[in-house]
Design a protein around this motif. Structure first.
Motif, mmCIF file in Angstrom:
data_model
loop_
_atom_site.group_PDB
_atom_site.id
_atom_site.type_symbol
_atom_site.label_atom_id
_atom_site.label_comp_id
_atom_site.label_asym_id
_atom_site.label_seq_id
_atom_site.Cartn_x
_atom_site.Cartn_y
_atom_site.Cartn_z
ATOM 1 N N TYR A 67 -18.098 -15.964 13.010
ATOM 2 C CA TYR A 67 -18.871 -14.866 13.561
ATOM 3 C C TYR A 67 -19.334 -13.868 12.509
ATOM 4 O O TYR A 67 -19.714 -12.746 12.841
ATOM 5 C CB TYR A 67 -18.062 -14.175 14.661
ATOM 6 C CG TYR A 67 -17.699 -15.149 15.753
ATOM 7 C CD1 TYR A 67 -18.670 -15.604 16.638
ATOM 8 C CD2 TYR A 67 -16.400 -15.635 15.874
ATOM 9 C CE1 TYR A 67 -18.352 -16.517 17.625
ATOM 10 C CE2 TYR A 67 -16.076 -16.552 16.862
ATOM 11 C CZ TYR A 67 -17.058 -16.992 17.736
ATOM 12 O OH TYR A 67 -16.750 -17.904 18.703
ATOM 13 N N SER A 68 -19.278 -14.288 11.247
ATOM 14 C CA SER A 68 -19.877 -13.486 10.177
ATOM 15 C C SER A 68 -21.319 -13.941 9.964
ATOM 16 O O SER A 68 -21.647 -15.119 10.109
ATOM 17 C CB SER A 68 -19.089 -13.660 8.869
ATOM 18 O OG SER A 68 -17.835 -13.026 8.956
ATOM 19 N N GLY A 86 -22.306 -12.415 4.361
ATOM 20 C CA GLY A 86 -21.376 -11.355 4.729
ATOM 21 C C GLY A 86 -20.153 -11.355 3.818
ATOM 22 O O GLY A 86 -20.104 -12.050 2.791
ATOM 23 N N GLN A 87 -19.138 -10.601 4.236
ATOM 24 C CA GLN A 87 -17.939 -10.475 3.417
ATOM 25 C C GLN A 87 -16.697 -10.569 4.289
ATOM 26 O O GLN A 87 -16.653 -10.042 5.407
ATOM 27 C CB GLN A 87 -17.931 -9.143 2.656
ATOM 28 C CG GLN A 87 -16.730 -8.973 1.725
ATOM 29 C CD GLN A 87 -16.754 -7.641 1.005
ATOM 30 O OE1 GLN A 87 -17.404 -6.696 1.444
ATOM 31 N NE2 GLN A 87 -16.043 -7.550 -0.124
ATOM 32 N N THR A 99 -17.328 -8.611 8.182
ATOM 33 C CA THR A 99 -18.515 -7.789 8.455
ATOM 34 C C THR A 99 -19.387 -8.453 9.514
ATOM 35 O O THR A 99 -20.613 -8.369 9.475
ATOM 36 C CB THR A 99 -19.332 -7.572 7.160
ATOM 37 O OG1 THR A 99 -19.662 -8.863 6.610
ATOM 38 C CG2 THR A 99 -18.541 -6.786 6.139
ATOM 39 N N GLY A 100 -18.735 -9.137 10.451
ATOM 40 C CA GLY A 100 -19.457 -9.901 11.466
ATOM 41 C C GLY A 100 -19.975 -9.061 12.610
ATOM 42 O O GLY A 100 -20.095 -7.835 12.518
ATOM 43 N N ILE A 101 -20.255 -9.741 13.726
ATOM 44 C CA ILE A 101 -20.930 -9.092 14.850
ATOM 45 C C ILE A 101 -19.995 -8.222 15.682
ATOM 46 O O ILE A 101 -20.452 -7.431 16.500
ATOM 47 C CB ILE A 101 -21.599 -10.145 15.755
ATOM 48 C CG1 ILE A 101 -20.553 -11.120 16.312
ATOM 49 C CG2 ILE A 101 -22.680 -10.890 15.004
ATOM 50 C CD1 ILE A 101 -21.128 -12.151 17.246
ATOM 51 N N GLY A 102 -18.685 -8.372 15.508
ATOM 52 C CA GLY A 102 -17.735 -7.486 16.157
ATOM 53 C C GLY A 102 -17.504 -7.745 17.631
ATOM 54 O O GLY A 102 -18.010 -8.701 18.219
ATOM 55 N N ILE A 103 -16.709 -6.859 18.236
ATOM 56 C CA ILE A 103 -16.310 -6.964 19.638
ATOM 57 C C ILE A 103 -16.523 -5.597 20.287
ATOM 58 O O ILE A 103 -16.225 -4.573 19.671
ATOM 59 C CB ILE A 103 -14.824 -7.347 19.771
ATOM 60 C CG1 ILE A 103 -14.495 -8.552 18.883
ATOM 61 C CG2 ILE A 103 -14.448 -7.633 21.210
ATOM 62 C CD1 ILE A 103 -13.015 -8.776 18.721
ATOM 63 N N VAL A 106 -15.601 -12.774 25.947
ATOM 64 C CA VAL A 106 -16.440 -11.588 25.995
ATOM 65 C C VAL A 106 -17.882 -12.028 25.855
ATOM 66 O O VAL A 106 -18.303 -12.487 24.800
ATOM 67 C CB VAL A 106 -16.077 -10.601 24.875
ATOM 68 C CG1 VAL A 106 -16.874 -9.315 25.026
ATOM 69 C CG2 VAL A 106 -14.579 -10.301 24.901
ATOM 70 N N ASP A 107 -18.649 -11.917 26.920
ATOM 71 C CA ASP A 107 -20.038 -12.360 26.886
ATOM 72 C C ASP A 107 -20.824 -11.596 25.825
ATOM 73 O O ASP A 107 -20.725 -10.379 25.707
ATOM 74 C CB ASP A 107 -20.698 -12.140 28.251
ATOM 75 C CG ASP A 107 -20.094 -13.031 29.318
ATOM 76 O OD1 ASP A 107 -19.546 -14.079 28.933
ATOM 77 O OD2 ASP A 107 -20.161 -12.663 30.501
ATOM 78 N N GLY A 108 -21.585 -12.335 25.057
ATOM 79 C CA GLY A 108 -22.429 -11.726 24.048
ATOM 80 C C GLY A 108 -21.706 -11.287 22.805
ATOM 81 O O GLY A 108 -22.274 -10.638 21.943
ATOM 82 N N SER A 109 -20.426 -11.623 22.687
ATOM 83 C CA SER A 109 -19.662 -11.204 21.519
ATOM 84 C C SER A 109 -19.222 -12.403 20.721
ATOM 85 O O SER A 109 -19.609 -13.535 20.964
ATOM 86 C CB SER A 109 -18.430 -10.402 21.942
ATOM 87 O OG SER A 109 -17.403 -11.275 22.327
ATOM 88 N N ARG A 110 -18.344 -12.172 19.783
ATOM 89 C CA ARG A 110 -17.901 -13.229 18.880
ATOM 90 C C ARG A 110 -17.103 -14.314 19.572
ATOM 91 O O ARG A 110 -16.887 -15.382 19.006
ATOM 92 C CB ARG A 110 -17.079 -12.619 17.742
ATOM 93 C CG ARG A 110 -15.837 -11.890 18.195
ATOM 94 C CD ARG A 110 -15.207 -11.115 17.056
ATOM 95 N NE ARG A 110 -14.527 -11.994 16.148
ATOM 96 C CZ ARG A 110 -14.354 -11.744 14.856
ATOM 97 N NH1 ARG A 110 -14.848 -10.654 14.332
ATOM 98 N NH2 ARG A 110 -13.711 -12.573 14.078
#
Length: 351
Positions: free
Chosen positions: A255-256, A260-261, A280-284, A299-303
């Motif tokens: 999910y990065s 990214g890092q 440094t990904g898309i997060g929650i 979690v819809d739309g998340s990692r």
């Protein structure tokens, strides 16, 4: 059945009352006769029945009082337990008995009952979740397998199309296999079927090997991997913790975004070790952080929207079995930070 059981209990206590009445009556008659024999009691010859009536009445009252006390102390807890078990039979696993009882055996019995209800509640949730995931998660890959298998029957397919469909069937079967394995693994962890055998090993080397085993994945995204690991010896289950690092690192990579890092820290202290995996990904979404460890939760739309919702449940269970903690710090679009703390356990030397 209930009336029959209650009848047996009342018959039992009525029998106790009768026995106590007879014992007290005989004892009092003997005492009265001895007192009359030694002229210590006024003669009751004018009322010969009185020597029998008085002890019988007194002993009956004593028997009723004592059996009543016994009934309150023993019968009431049994009735409470029976009512609670009736609720459990009706699939009400919210019932709990008050363990603060004066009788130690009753308190222990209630404690065991509460533990049993909690376990049954967990099993019920697992069954419900399993039914839900079977109807949802298994449906998509099975439909894919069926669809691509039907397409492979076409005689007009090119070699490239045939190879593509075969590859997608293989991917779908791997998804099914992975989902089945995770469900079985989580079930074993819940039932403590997986032995938590510990040994001393180098934790920093294990984490480093996990990062290297995922080398191709993070190189494909051209990720920068920053590693800072203290030399650490941990007394724990090496195989189970390896699953933790592989799962968390795989999530961080998956999910990065490109270029990214990912930062991995291992800090060793006297009483515990702390592992921090930051990306440094898309997060929650922050409002979902308190439920990410629930099995089958996504979690819809998340990692976690592309997983099966079991990976973090397994990670949490493994960490709990090691008396450790895991904490997620994240916001949607702002990366994720995972903090795992594991206590140093005493090393058991073989005798």
């Amino acid at each position: 059945m209930k009336k029959w059981l209650e009848s047996r209990l009342w018959i039992y206590f009525s029998f106790i009352t009768l026995i106590l009445t007879i014992v007290f009556a005989v004892a009092l008659i003997v005492i009265i006769l001895l007192l009359e024999e030694f002229a210590l009691l006024p003669s009751l010859e004018g009322s010969p029945k009185l020597s029998w009536v008085i002890p019988i009445i007194f002993s009956s009252l004593m028997g009723l009082v004592i059996s009543g006390i016994v009934m309150i102390q023993i019968l009431n807890p049994i009735i409470k337990l029976k009512k609670a078990m009736t609720k459990v039979i009706e699939s009400d696993f919210s019932v709990q008995l008050d363990e603060d009882e004066r009788i130690a055996e009753v308190s222990e019995l209630y404690h065991s009952f509460n533990l049993m209800v909690n376990e049954l509640s967990s099993i019920q949730r697992l069954q419900s979740d399993f039914t839900s995931v079977i109807s949802h998660e298994f449906k998509t890959p099975l439909s894919s397998i069926q669809g691509y298998a039907q397409l492979l029957q076409s005689p007009d397919l090119t070699a490239s199309e045939r190879e593509t469909y075969q590859h997608r069937i293989i991917v779908a079967t791997k998804q099914l296999s992975g989902l089945s394995d995770n469900i079985l693994k989580l079930s074993k962890l819940d039932n403590q079927s997986i032995s938590i055998e510990r040994k001393s090993y180098r934790l920093d080397e294990q984490i480093r090997e996990s990062i290297l085993s995922l080398h191709n994945q993070w190189m494909e995204k051209n990720l920068t991997m920053t590693i800072d690991l203290d030399s650490t010896v941990l007394y724990a289950n090496e195989d189970l913790l390896n699953q933790v690092w592989m799962n968390l690192l795989d999530n961080a990579i998956k999910y990065s975004e490109q270029e990214g890092q990912i930062i991995v820290h291992l800090k060793d202290s006297k009483d515990s070790v702390e592992v921090i995996i930051e990306d440094t990904g898309i997060g929650i979404p922050s409002e979902k952080l308190n439920i990410i460890f629930e099995r089958f939760f996504q979690v819809d739309g998340s990692r976690f929207s592309s997983g099966n919702g079991l990976g973090l449940a397994i990670v949490k269970r493994i960490i709990d079995n090691h008396e450790g903690t895991i904490e997620y710090q994240s916001e949607l679009g702002d990366g994720t930070k995972v903090i795992i703390t594991l206590p140093h356990k005493k090393i058991e030397h073989s005798k």
